[in-house]
Design a protein around this motif. Structure first.
Motif, mmCIF file in Angstrom:
data_model
loop_
_atom_site.group_PDB
_atom_site.id
_atom_site.type_symbol
_atom_site.label_atom_id
_atom_site.label_comp_id
_atom_site.label_asym_id
_atom_site.label_seq_id
_atom_site.Cartn_x
_atom_site.Cartn_y
_atom_site.Cartn_z
ATOM 1 N N PHE A 1 -6.980 2.037 8.697
ATOM 2 C CA PHE A 1 -5.620 1.709 8.904
ATOM 3 C C PHE A 1 -5.150 1.039 7.706
ATOM 4 O O PHE A 1 -4.225 1.183 7.050
ATOM 5 C CB PHE A 1 -5.204 1.006 10.306
ATOM 6 C CG PHE A 1 -3.627 0.720 10.047
ATOM 7 C CD1 PHE A 1 -2.903 1.674 10.710
ATOM 8 C CD2 PHE A 1 -3.244 -0.355 9.899
ATOM 9 C CE1 PHE A 1 -1.314 1.311 10.637
ATOM 10 C CE2 PHE A 1 -1.693 -0.633 9.888
ATOM 11 C CZ PHE A 1 -0.975 0.367 10.486
ATOM 12 N N THR A 2 -5.942 -0.124 7.295
ATOM 13 C CA THR A 2 -5.593 -1.103 6.300
ATOM 14 C C THR A 2 -5.665 -0.338 4.970
ATOM 15 O O THR A 2 -4.777 -0.633 4.279
ATOM 16 C CB THR A 2 -6.578 -2.275 6.308
ATOM 17 O OG1 THR A 2 -6.484 -2.941 7.566
ATOM 18 C CG2 THR A 2 -6.380 -3.169 5.225
ATOM 19 N N GLU A 3 -6.679 0.433 4.921
ATOM 20 C CA GLU A 3 -6.645 1.075 3.672
ATOM 21 C C GLU A 3 -5.434 2.252 3.366
ATOM 22 O O GLU A 3 -5.111 2.265 2.429
ATOM 23 C CB GLU A 3 -8.090 1.937 3.366
ATOM 24 C CG GLU A 3 -9.262 1.060 3.461
ATOM 25 C CD GLU A 3 -9.189 0.213 2.185
ATOM 26 O OE1 GLU A 3 -8.970 0.915 0.989
ATOM 27 O OE2 GLU A 3 -9.503 -0.909 2.222
ATOM 28 N N ARG A 4 -4.976 2.898 4.398
ATOM 29 C CA ARG A 4 -3.915 3.541 4.233
ATOM 30 C C ARG A 4 -2.593 2.834 4.197
ATOM 31 O O ARG A 4 -1.796 3.342 3.339
ATOM 32 C CB ARG A 4 -3.596 4.397 5.623
ATOM 33 C CG ARG A 4 -4.826 5.638 5.844
ATOM 34 C CD ARG A 4 -4.470 6.424 7.118
ATOM 35 N NE ARG A 4 -4.684 5.891 8.272
ATOM 36 C CZ ARG A 4 -5.851 5.908 9.130
ATOM 37 N NH1 ARG A 4 -7.007 6.370 8.340
ATOM 38 N NH2 ARG A 4 -5.904 5.176 10.132
ATOM 39 N N LEU A 5 -2.648 1.745 4.819
ATOM 40 C CA LEU A 5 -1.535 0.704 4.461
ATOM 41 C C LEU A 5 -1.391 0.470 3.041
ATOM 42 O O LEU A 5 -0.214 0.325 2.419
ATOM 43 C CB LEU A 5 -1.369 -0.266 5.370
ATOM 44 C CG LEU A 5 -0.109 -1.006 5.620
ATOM 45 C CD1 LEU A 5 1.011 -0.543 6.047
ATOM 46 C CD2 LEU A 5 -0.508 -2.426 6.530
ATOM 47 N N LYS A 6 -2.619 0.036 2.621
ATOM 48 C CA LYS A 6 -2.539 -0.128 1.042
ATOM 49 C C LYS A 6 -2.062 0.752 0.160
ATOM 50 O O LYS A 6 -1.491 0.794 -0.876
ATOM 51 C CB LYS A 6 -4.091 -0.686 0.603
ATOM 52 C CG LYS A 6 -4.397 -2.062 1.352
ATOM 53 C CD LYS A 6 -5.778 -2.486 0.725
ATOM 54 C CE LYS A 6 -6.238 -3.926 1.439
ATOM 55 N NZ LYS A 6 -7.425 -4.257 1.230
ATOM 56 N N GLN B 1 4.534 0.977 -5.350
ATOM 57 C CA GLN B 1 4.304 -0.293 -6.201
ATOM 58 C C GLN B 1 4.975 -1.573 -5.533
ATOM 59 O O GLN B 1 5.750 -2.358 -6.279
ATOM 60 C CB GLN B 1 5.027 0.088 -7.527
ATOM 61 C CG GLN B 1 3.955 1.286 -8.132
ATOM 62 C CD GLN B 1 4.909 1.698 -9.407
ATOM 63 O OE1 GLN B 1 6.033 1.223 -9.580
ATOM 64 N NE2 GLN B 1 4.284 2.547 -10.227
ATOM 65 N N LEU B 2 4.350 -1.802 -4.380
ATOM 66 C CA LEU B 2 5.016 -3.115 -3.787
ATOM 67 C C LEU B 2 3.821 -3.965 -3.376
ATOM 68 O O LEU B 2 2.837 -3.715 -3.064
ATOM 69 C CB LEU B 2 5.665 -2.632 -2.392
ATOM 70 C CG LEU B 2 6.627 -1.639 -2.448
ATOM 71 C CD1 LEU B 2 7.029 -1.157 -1.121
ATOM 72 C CD2 LEU B 2 7.802 -2.316 -2.971
ATOM 73 N N SER B 3 4.181 -5.381 -3.542
ATOM 74 C CA SER B 3 2.933 -6.363 -3.268
ATOM 75 C C SER B 3 3.060 -6.516 -1.793
ATOM 76 O O SER B 3 4.106 -5.910 -1.136
ATOM 77 C CB SER B 3 3.496 -7.547 -3.747
ATOM 78 O OG SER B 3 4.886 -8.002 -3.368
#
Length: 116
Positions: A7-12, A19-21
């Motif tokens: 999930f974290t990888e997909r969110l990243k 192009q968002l921090s």
């Protein structure tokens, strides 16, 4: 159950695509910056509210893809997502009934709904 690492990888991937921090992403979604930090670090799991905010803010994010990696990112859309208005005109009837909406289902589990 959601695999937190995936999930974290997909969110990243969503953040990189736009192009968002992490802090800008948090502001755009409407959550505290620490919430994003905790989700990305694996400390916290995403809430349903968070997931719905992400999919509401970013129309190219499919909830099925975000939750379990099924489907595509960004969402694949047909080039003509607006049906001809003539489909909804009074003259178009089926067995004497007027067409009110059309739903198109895709093989990846997503759909588009068209209403007059």
């Amino acid at each position: 159950m959601i695999n937190s690492v995936e999930f974290t990888e997909r969110l990243k991937k969503v953040m990189e695509h736009h192009q968002l921090s992490a802090s800008t992403f948090a502001d755009k979604v409407g959550v505290q910056r620490s919430s994003i930090s905790h989700i990305l670090s694996g400390r916290n799991k995403p809430s349903l509210d968070f997931i719905l905010k992400v999919t509401s803010e970013f129309s190219d994010v499919d909830i099925h893809w975000l939750l379990n990696g099924k489907g595509n990112y960004p969402k694949i859309r047909n080039s003509g997502t607006t049906p001809p208005s003539s489909l909804f005109e009074d003259s178009n009837t089926v067995s004497g009934k007027k067409i009110q909406r059309i739903v198109v289902f895709y093989d990846d589990g997503t759909f588009d709904e068209y209403q007059k």
